[in-house]
Design a protein around this motif. Structure first.
Motif, PDB file in Angstrom:
ATOM      1  N   ALA A  60       0.850  -1.189   0.000  1.00 65.47           N
ATOM      2  CA  ALA A  60       0.000   0.000   0.000  1.00 65.47           C
ATOM      3  C   ALA A  60       0.886   1.240   0.000  1.00 65.47           C
ATOM      4  O   ALA A  60       2.084   1.161   0.277  1.00 65.47           O
ATOM      5  N   GLU A  61       0.301   2.365  -0.292  1.00 65.64           N
ATOM      6  CA  GLU A  61       1.068   3.607  -0.365  1.00 65.64           C
ATOM      7  C   GLU A  61       1.749   3.947   0.955  1.00 65.64           C
ATOM      8  O   GLU A  61       2.904   4.340   0.985  1.00 65.64           O
ATOM      9  N   GLU A  62       1.033   3.758   2.065  1.00 64.92           N
ATOM     10  CA  GLU A  62       1.603   4.145   3.357  1.00 64.92           C
ATOM     11  C   GLU A  62       2.332   3.026   4.083  1.00 64.92           C
ATOM     12  O   GLU A  62       3.058   3.268   5.032  1.00 64.92           O
ATOM     13  N   LEU A  63       2.159   1.773   3.638  1.00 59.74           N
ATOM     14  CA  LEU A  63       2.789   0.639   4.301  1.00 59.74           C
ATOM     15  C   LEU A  63       3.092  -0.459   3.288  1.00 59.74           C
ATOM     16  O   LEU A  63       2.225  -0.854   2.518  1.00 59.74           O
ATOM     17  N   ARG A  64       4.344  -0.919   3.307  1.00 61.65           N
ATOM     18  CA  ARG A  64       4.730  -2.093   2.506  1.00 61.65           C
ATOM     19  C   ARG A  64       5.311  -3.094   3.491  1.00 61.65           C
ATOM     20  O   ARG A  64       6.109  -2.740   4.349  1.00 61.65           O
ATOM     21  N   GLN A  65       4.894  -4.334   3.366  1.00 59.79           N
ATOM     22  CA  GLN A  65       5.285  -5.351   4.331  1.00 59.79           C
ATOM     23  C   GLN A  65       5.629  -6.648   3.616  1.00 59.79           C
ATOM     24  O   GLN A  65       4.969  -7.020   2.657  1.00 59.79           O
ATOM     25  N   ALA A  66       6.669  -7.324   4.115  1.00 57.14           N
ATOM     26  CA  ALA A  66       7.086  -8.591   3.517  1.00 57.14           C
ATOM     27  C   ALA A  66       7.506  -9.562   4.610  1.00 57.14           C
ATOM     28  O   ALA A  66       8.014  -9.163   5.657  1.00 57.14           O
ATOM     29  N   VAL A  76       9.219 -10.283   9.915  1.00 54.63           N
ATOM     30  CA  VAL A  76       8.433  -9.417   9.046  1.00 54.63           C
ATOM     31  C   VAL A  76       9.195  -8.108   8.914  1.00 54.63           C
ATOM     32  O   VAL A  76       9.658  -7.537   9.906  1.00 54.63           O
ATOM     33  N   LEU A  77       9.341  -7.637   7.691  1.00 55.35           N
ATOM     34  CA  LEU A  77      10.005  -6.367   7.399  1.00 55.35           C
ATOM     35  C   LEU A  77       8.948  -5.436   6.828  1.00 55.35           C
ATOM     36  O   LEU A  77       8.227  -5.818   5.902  1.00 55.35           O
ATOM     37  N   ALA A  78       8.831  -4.232   7.387  1.00 52.81           N
ATOM     38  CA  ALA A  78       7.824  -3.278   6.911  1.00 52.81           C
ATOM     39  C   ALA A  78       8.451  -1.905   6.735  1.00 52.81           C
ATOM     40  O   ALA A  78       9.315  -1.503   7.515  1.00 52.81           O
ATOM     41  N   THR A  79       8.027  -1.205   5.687  1.00 50.53           N
ATOM     42  CA  THR A  79       8.449   0.175   5.457  1.00 50.53           C
ATOM     43  C   THR A  79       7.210   1.050   5.464  1.00 50.53           C
ATOM     44  O   THR A  79       6.109   0.609   5.141  1.00 50.53           O
TER      45      THR A  79
END
Length: 150
Positions: A60-66, A76-79
């Motif tokens: 998503a625009e405000e959150l990317r998670q893998a 879990v890595l999130a930006t």
């Protein structure tokens, strides 16, 4: 902000699926001797630096998670698009407890051993919390808008 709460809940479910235990104790960055400068970059750049092939679960625009897996374990890595988004996410996630490696606009969540190993590659600060429902009172900071417990 209901979607933010849903994302936190999804992250908690993802952590439970990975078998990440809730850890007790306070955050601290230990006495690491060779901690690199805190990494910055996109989710893919951070994953590369952490030596992980990211399996993206939220884009998503405000959150990317893998989800990531390395020889040290899974995490879990999130930006986040903003520092505020990161801090709000951590404040919500603290209710679940856990161990977090926090950088600027990113967080890695996993077992304490995994987070400590990642710190050797990504830098950052380790924050460790116990579940909010464990019974201890507030831990400082503002909890404006926080509803009570059931």
């Amino acid at each position: 902000m209901r979607t933010d709460r849903m994302r936190v809940a999804l992250a908690a479910v993802a952590l439970a699926a990975l078998g990440v235990p809730a850890l007790a104790g306070c955050g601290g960055d230990g006495s690491g001797s060779d901690v690199p400068r805190t990494a910055t970059g996109t989710l893919e750049q951070l994953a590369r630096q952490a030596e992980c092939e990211p399996n993206i679960s939220t884009d998503a625009e405000e959150l990317r998670q893998a989800n990531c897996a390395t020889e040290d374990g899974t995490y879990v890595l999130a930006t986040f698009a903003t520092d505020r988004g990161l801090r709000e996410w951590i404040n919500e996630a603290n209710d679940y407890g856990g161990s977090y490696l926090v950088g600027r606009k990113w967080v890695a969540v996993g077992d304490e051993k995994v987070v400590t190993a990642l710190r050797g590659r990504l830098g950052g600060a380790v924050e460790t919390t116990s579940p909010h429902h464990a019974g201890s009172g507030g831990g400082g900071g503002s909890e404006e808008g926080h509803s009570g417990h059931h």
